[in-house]
Design a protein around this motif. Sequence first.
Motif, PDB file in Angstrom:
ATOM      1  N   LEU A  51       3.282  27.659 -43.088  1.00 45.43           N
ATOM      2  CA  LEU A  51       4.144  28.654 -43.722  1.00 45.43           C
ATOM      3  C   LEU A  51       3.657  28.987 -45.125  1.00 45.43           C
ATOM      4  CD1 LEU A  51       6.651  30.447 -43.655  1.00 45.43           C
ATOM      5  CD2 LEU A  51       7.990  28.473 -44.401  1.00 45.43           C
ATOM      6  N   ALA A  52       3.268  27.973 -45.885  1.00 45.67           N
ATOM      7  CA  ALA A  52       2.774  28.201 -47.250  1.00 45.67           C
ATOM      8  C   ALA A  52       1.511  29.061 -47.221  1.00 45.67           C
ATOM      9  CB  ALA A  52       2.501  26.870 -47.943  1.00 45.67           C
ATOM     10  N   HIS A 104      13.283  28.312 -45.929  1.00 48.79           N
ATOM     11  CA  HIS A 104      12.759  28.270 -44.556  1.00 48.79           C
ATOM     12  C   HIS A 104      12.536  26.834 -44.107  1.00 48.79           C
ATOM     13  CE1 HIS A 104      11.521  32.604 -44.504  1.00 48.79           C
ATOM     14  NE2 HIS A 104      11.840  32.425 -43.241  1.00 48.79           N
ATOM     15  N   MET A 142      15.517  37.884 -47.794  1.00 46.75           N
ATOM     16  CA  MET A 142      14.411  37.114 -47.246  1.00 46.75           C
ATOM     17  C   MET A 142      14.485  35.697 -47.802  1.00 46.75           C
ATOM     18  SD  MET A 142      10.400  37.986 -47.458  1.00 46.75           S
ATOM     19  CE  MET A 142       9.547  37.695 -45.955  1.00 46.75           C
ATOM     20  N   GLU A 146       2.530  32.679 -46.379  1.00 46.07           N
ATOM     21  CA  GLU A 146       3.140  33.360 -47.524  1.00 46.07           C
ATOM     22  C   GLU A 146       2.112  33.671 -48.606  1.00 46.07           C
ATOM     23  OE1 GLU A 146       6.574  31.138 -48.804  1.00 46.07           O
ATOM     24  OE2 GLU A 146       7.803  31.993 -47.213  1.00 46.07           O
ATOM     25  N   SER A 196      13.317  32.070 -49.057  1.00 42.92           N
ATOM     26  CA  SER A 196      12.172  31.521 -49.776  1.00 42.92           C
ATOM     27  C   SER A 196      11.508  30.444 -48.926  1.00 42.92           C
ATOM     28  CB  SER A 196      12.631  30.910 -51.103  1.00 42.92           C
ATOM     29  OG  SER A 196      13.364  29.721 -50.859  1.00 42.92           O
ATOM     30  N   PHE A 197      10.364  29.987 -49.382  1.00 41.46           N
ATOM     31  CA  PHE A 197       9.638  28.932 -48.676  1.00 41.46           C
ATOM     32  C   PHE A 197      10.515  27.703 -48.487  1.00 41.46           C
ATOM     33  CE2 PHE A 197       7.115  25.053 -48.882  1.00 41.46           C
ATOM     34  CZ  PHE A 197       6.298  25.226 -47.774  1.00 41.46           C
ATOM     35  N   HIS A 234       0.020  36.680 -47.332  1.00 42.46           N
ATOM     36  CA  HIS A 234       0.753  37.885 -46.939  1.00 42.46           C
ATOM     37  C   HIS A 234       1.778  38.276 -47.993  1.00 42.46           C
ATOM     38  CE1 HIS A 234      -0.886  36.411 -43.149  1.00 42.46           C
ATOM     39  NE2 HIS A 234      -0.930  37.676 -42.814  1.00 42.46           N
ATOM     40  N   ALA A 235       1.458  38.005 -49.243  1.00 40.33           N
ATOM     41  CA  ALA A 235       2.376  38.347 -50.326  1.00 40.33           C
ATOM     42  C   ALA A 235       2.461  39.863 -50.453  1.00 40.33           C
ATOM     43  CB  ALA A 235       1.897  37.730 -51.631  1.00 40.33           C
TER      44      ALA A 235
END
Length: 103
Positions: free
Chosen positions: A21-22, A7, A1, A25, A3-4, A28-29
């Motif tokens: 996106l931040a 992406h 996956m 994330e 990372s921020f 939805h951790a």
Amino acid sequence: MLSFKEHAKKFNLDEEEQEILADFEANHAGKPQITEERKRELASLANASYKFRASAKKPYTIRLHSGAVDVIKAFTDRFGGHYQTLVDDAVIELAAKLKAEMV
């Protein structure tokens, strides 16, 4: 996956997209918790969707909002696929959901 930061770099995200996106994330951790009832609902929708997909396709002429179609075309241009397939998938999912609600 990814990372921020990966992406953001891979998809060349602007500041607003990075904020979205931040936020996603942050909220939805970890693995989301799905209740047994939601699992049954999703399984039912998947089964109904499969039945629709197994039926023959028939051409229809419908009017769609051009702005919505433009977004769908832009999405498929960026990420691949065909816009008509994406529209068909959306209609199938809606039909399966509506059918489940009628039961």
